[in-house]
Design a protein around this motif. Sequence first.
Motif, PDB file in Angstrom:
ATOM      1  N   ILE A 179      58.511  53.594  38.275  1.00  0.00           N
ATOM      2  CA  ILE A 179      58.971  54.883  38.803  1.00  0.00           C
ATOM      3  C   ILE A 179      58.496  55.063  40.242  1.00  0.00           C
ATOM      4  CG2 ILE A 179      58.855  57.385  38.506  1.00  0.00           C
ATOM      5  CD1 ILE A 179      58.545  56.899  35.509  1.00  0.00           C
ATOM      6  N   ALA A 180      57.250  54.640  40.519  1.00  0.00           N
ATOM      7  CA  ALA A 180      56.733  54.745  41.881  1.00  0.00           C
ATOM      8  C   ALA A 180      57.521  53.853  42.837  1.00  0.00           C
ATOM      9  CB  ALA A 180      55.253  54.376  41.908  1.00  0.00           C
ATOM     10  N   MET A 181      57.830  52.633  42.404  1.00  0.00           N
ATOM     11  CA  MET A 181      58.615  51.724  43.232  1.00  0.00           C
ATOM     12  C   MET A 181      59.997  52.295  43.508  1.00  0.00           C
ATOM     13  SD  MET A 181      59.628  47.733  42.488  1.00  0.00           S
ATOM     14  CE  MET A 181      60.408  48.168  40.923  1.00  0.00           C
ATOM     15  N   ALA A 182      60.606  52.883  42.488  1.00  0.00           N
ATOM     16  CA  ALA A 182      61.914  53.490  42.684  1.00  0.00           C
ATOM     17  C   ALA A 182      61.831  54.659  43.667  1.00  0.00           C
ATOM     18  CB  ALA A 182      62.480  53.963  41.346  1.00  0.00           C
ATOM     19  N   ALA A 204      46.412  58.552  51.191  1.00  0.00           N
ATOM     20  CA  ALA A 204      46.046  59.409  50.054  1.00  0.00           C
ATOM     21  C   ALA A 204      46.983  59.228  48.855  1.00  0.00           C
ATOM     22  CB  ALA A 204      45.992  60.874  50.493  1.00  0.00           C
ATOM     23  N   PRO A 205      48.312  59.296  49.033  1.00  0.00           N
ATOM     24  CA  PRO A 205      49.178  59.065  47.864  1.00  0.00           C
ATOM     25  C   PRO A 205      49.096  57.634  47.350  1.00  0.00           C
ATOM     26  CG  PRO A 205      50.489  59.313  49.865  1.00  0.00           C
ATOM     27  CD  PRO A 205      49.100  59.711  50.217  1.00  0.00           C
ATOM     28  N   SER A 206      48.846  56.658  48.238  1.00  0.00           N
ATOM     29  CA  SER A 206      48.691  55.268  47.788  1.00  0.00           C
ATOM     30  C   SER A 206      47.457  55.124  46.901  1.00  0.00           C
ATOM     31  CB  SER A 206      48.577  54.335  48.994  1.00  0.00           C
ATOM     32  OG  SER A 206      49.717  54.410  49.815  1.00  0.00           O
ATOM     33  N   LEU A 207      46.353  55.735  47.324  1.00  0.00           N
ATOM     34  CA  LEU A 207      45.136  55.698  46.521  1.00  0.00           C
ATOM     35  C   LEU A 207      45.329  56.420  45.191  1.00  0.00           C
ATOM     36  CD1 LEU A 207      42.373  56.349  49.221  1.00  0.00           C
ATOM     37  CD2 LEU A 207      42.930  54.191  48.069  1.00  0.00           C
ATOM     38  N   ALA A 208      46.104  57.494  45.209  1.00  0.00           N
ATOM     39  CA  ALA A 208      46.357  58.230  43.964  1.00  0.00           C
ATOM     40  C   ALA A 208      47.098  57.354  42.962  1.00  0.00           C
ATOM     41  CB  ALA A 208      47.149  59.497  44.262  1.00  0.00           C
ATOM     42  N   ILE A 209      48.092  56.604  43.427  1.00  0.00           N
ATOM     43  CA  ILE A 209      48.830  55.702  42.547  1.00  0.00           C
ATOM     44  C   ILE A 209      47.903  54.641  41.967  1.00  0.00           C
ATOM     45  CG2 ILE A 209      50.640  53.939  42.467  1.00  0.00           C
ATOM     46  CD1 ILE A 209      52.156  55.565  44.577  1.00  0.00           C
ATOM     47  N   ALA A 210      47.095  54.023  42.838  1.00  0.00           N
ATOM     48  CA  ALA A 210      46.177  52.977  42.373  1.00  0.00           C
ATOM     49  C   ALA A 210      45.140  53.535  41.402  1.00  0.00           C
ATOM     50  CB  ALA A 210      45.489  52.334  43.579  1.00  0.00           C
ATOM     51  N   LEU A 211      44.575  54.700  41.716  1.00  0.00           N
ATOM     52  CA  LEU A 211      43.547  55.288  40.867  1.00  0.00           C
ATOM     53  C   LEU A 211      44.088  55.614  39.486  1.00  0.00           C
ATOM     54  CD1 LEU A 211      40.697  56.446  40.533  1.00  0.00           C
ATOM     55  CD2 LEU A 211      41.555  58.609  41.445  1.00  0.00           C
ATOM     56  N   LEU A 212      45.289  56.188  39.432  1.00  0.00           N
ATOM     57  CA  LEU A 212      45.867  56.534  38.129  1.00  0.00           C
ATOM     58  C   LEU A 212      46.153  55.294  37.300  1.00  0.00           C
ATOM     59  CD1 LEU A 212      46.614  59.246  36.791  1.00  0.00           C
ATOM     60  CD2 LEU A 212      45.973  59.410  39.177  1.00  0.00           C
ATOM     61  N   ALA A 213      46.632  54.228  37.936  1.00  0.00           N
ATOM     62  CA  ALA A 213      46.912  52.989  37.206  1.00  0.00           C
ATOM     63  C   ALA A 213      45.621  52.384  36.661  1.00  0.00           C
ATOM     64  CB  ALA A 213      47.622  51.994  38.118  1.00  0.00           C
ATOM     65  N   ILE A 214      44.568  52.367  37.482  1.00  0.00           N
ATOM     66  CA  ILE A 214      43.290  51.785  37.057  1.00  0.00           C
ATOM     67  C   ILE A 214      42.674  52.592  35.921  1.00  0.00           C
ATOM     68  CG2 ILE A 214      40.920  51.328  37.782  1.00  0.00           C
ATOM     69  CD1 ILE A 214      42.061  50.665  40.558  1.00  0.00           C
ATOM     70  N   THR A 215      42.669  53.916  36.069  1.00  0.00           N
ATOM     71  CA  THR A 215      42.052  54.744  35.033  1.00  0.00           C
ATOM     72  C   THR A 215      42.833  54.689  33.721  1.00  0.00           C
ATOM     73  OG1 THR A 215      43.230  56.680  35.930  1.00  0.00           O
ATOM     74  CG2 THR A 215      40.959  56.329  36.656  1.00  0.00           C
ATOM     75  N   ALA A 216      44.159  54.559  33.810  1.00  0.00           N
ATOM     76  CA  ALA A 216      44.946  54.423  32.586  1.00  0.00           C
ATOM     77  C   ALA A 216      44.577  53.140  31.856  1.00  0.00           C
ATOM     78  CB  ALA A 216      46.436  54.437  32.913  1.00  0.00           C
ATOM     79  N   ASN A 217      44.384  52.049  32.606  1.00  0.00           N
ATOM     80  CA  ASN A 217      43.957  50.795  31.985  1.00  0.00           C
ATOM     81  C   ASN A 217      42.575  50.923  31.359  1.00  0.00           C
ATOM     82  OD1 ASN A 217      45.961  48.784  32.139  1.00  0.00           O
ATOM     83  ND2 ASN A 217      45.663  48.591  34.333  1.00  0.00           N
ATOM     84  N   LEU A 218      41.651  51.573  32.074  1.00  0.00           N
ATOM     85  CA  LEU A 218      40.302  51.745  31.554  1.00  0.00           C
ATOM     86  C   LEU A 218      40.297  52.580  30.279  1.00  0.00           C
ATOM     87  CD1 LEU A 218      38.244  52.353  34.836  1.00  0.00           C
ATOM     88  CD2 LEU A 218      38.290  50.302  33.411  1.00  0.00           C
ATOM     89  N   ALA A 219      41.100  53.648  30.275  1.00  0.00           N
ATOM     90  CA  ALA A 219      41.171  54.495  29.084  1.00  0.00           C
ATOM     91  C   ALA A 219      41.726  53.717  27.897  1.00  0.00           C
ATOM     92  CB  ALA A 219      42.034  55.718  29.364  1.00  0.00           C
ATOM     93  N   THR A 220      42.726  52.871  28.141  1.00  0.00           N
ATOM     94  CA  THR A 220      43.301  52.070  27.063  1.00  0.00           C
ATOM     95  C   THR A 220      42.280  51.094  26.500  1.00  0.00           C
ATOM     96  OG1 THR A 220      45.503  52.224  28.049  1.00  0.00           O
ATOM     97  CG2 THR A 220      45.137  50.455  26.477  1.00  0.00           C
ATOM     98  N   LEU A 221      41.557  50.412  27.391  1.00  0.00           N
ATOM     99  CA  LEU A 221      40.549  49.454  26.946  1.00  0.00           C
ATOM    100  C   LEU A 221      39.415  50.136  26.187  1.00  0.00           C
ATOM    101  CD1 LEU A 221      40.294  47.190  30.125  1.00  0.00           C
ATOM    102  CD2 LEU A 221      41.382  46.629  27.938  1.00  0.00           C
ATOM    103  N   ALA A 222      39.055  51.331  26.642  1.00  0.00           N
ATOM    104  CA  ALA A 222      37.950  52.038  25.995  1.00  0.00           C
ATOM    105  C   ALA A 222      38.334  52.548  24.613  1.00  0.00           C
ATOM    106  CB  ALA A 222      37.501  53.205  26.879  1.00  0.00           C
ATOM    107  N   LEU A 223      39.576  52.974  24.449  1.00  0.00           N
ATOM    108  CA  LEU A 223      40.001  53.562  23.187  1.00  0.00           C
ATOM    109  C   LEU A 223      40.491  52.533  22.179  1.00  0.00           C
ATOM    110  CD1 LEU A 223      41.909  56.699  24.525  1.00  0.00           C
ATOM    111  CD2 LEU A 223      39.651  56.640  23.464  1.00  0.00           C
ATOM    112  N   ALA A 224      40.826  51.327  22.649  1.00  0.00           N
ATOM    113  CA  ALA A 224      41.313  50.296  21.722  1.00  0.00           C
ATOM    114  C   ALA A 224      40.196  49.901  20.761  1.00  0.00           C
ATOM    115  CB  ALA A 224      41.789  49.077  22.496  1.00  0.00           C
ATOM    116  N   PRO A 225      40.510  49.767  19.486  1.00  0.00           N
ATOM    117  CA  PRO A 225      39.478  49.385  18.521  1.00  0.00           C
ATOM    118  C   PRO A 225      38.927  48.000  18.813  1.00  0.00           C
ATOM    119  CG  PRO A 225      41.653  49.320  17.510  1.00  0.00           C
ATOM    120  CD  PRO A 225      41.824  49.960  18.844  1.00  0.00           C
TER     121      PRO A 225
END
Length: 281
Positions: free
Chosen positions: A213-216, A250-271
């Motif tokens: 979506i960001a690329m589009a 600023a918007p570039s960092l926001a995109i990167a930060l959200l992608a990284i934190t989403a990955n971290l949240a997934t790894l943390a919550l995965a059993p």
Amino acid sequence: MTAVLPVAARWESRRARSIALAVVAVLPLLVALAGPSIAPHTLDTPVTAPYAAPGDGAVLGGDQLGRDVLSRVLHGGTLLIAGALLVAVVITLTATLVGITAVLRPVLGRAVERSADVAILLPPLLGIMLIALAWPGGGRWAVIAAAIVLGTPYAVRVIASAASPLTTAGYVEAALTRGESTTYIALREILPNLRGTLLTLFGLRFVEAFYVIAMAGFLQIGSQPPASDWSLMVRENASGILLNPWAAIAPSLAIALLAITANLATLALAPDTTAKAVTRS
């Protein structure tokens, strides 16, 4: 003498760290969703000179029209995150339904496998452009539809690969012997054993949809000015990066930060499937 208690203690410690990491990782997502309510200025109101440096009136300076960069960044994540969440949910649910059914019905499974192999070969950018051209008035919804179409085949293959070994498990064979329906076996016998795979897949699809979506938006497919979409902000303010770098950074960092934190949240919550109580004599 056994080592069950030390192993259990380590597992509890790992679980506590995972929960703490998940909380920290989710915070940026919550800030992005709450951004419009905490933005210091309205979305389209000029508060300073075009590409003005950071100052009292604008913490991150102004964009190409003198609008507050910080306010636009805080406004820009809501629709992007909502779109990525929608894509991730639809893909995960569809892939779960089709993937599990495919391994229980070999004829359907072969058809799904061949179709997925062909669809995976389609480049994401080309797929987005084709769907956008076929649906010229679709805007953001056309991009979301493209992300779902492009992401589902790979997700189906992942679920089918994870579910395939389970079809030979004793409890599944017992259910087949009892004459249980495909729906019962899928929901009661196979699905509960795919929790880790589903959560990981959901996280990966969210990040991929976020990027698609960001690329589009950067290509101005979907979001259009004066929207405060982060990727659109990068494109609009690239020409003034030497005057006020924060307008694009600023918007570039926001995109990167959200992608990284989403990955971290997934790894943390995965059993954690590796944590086992090991006994020693």
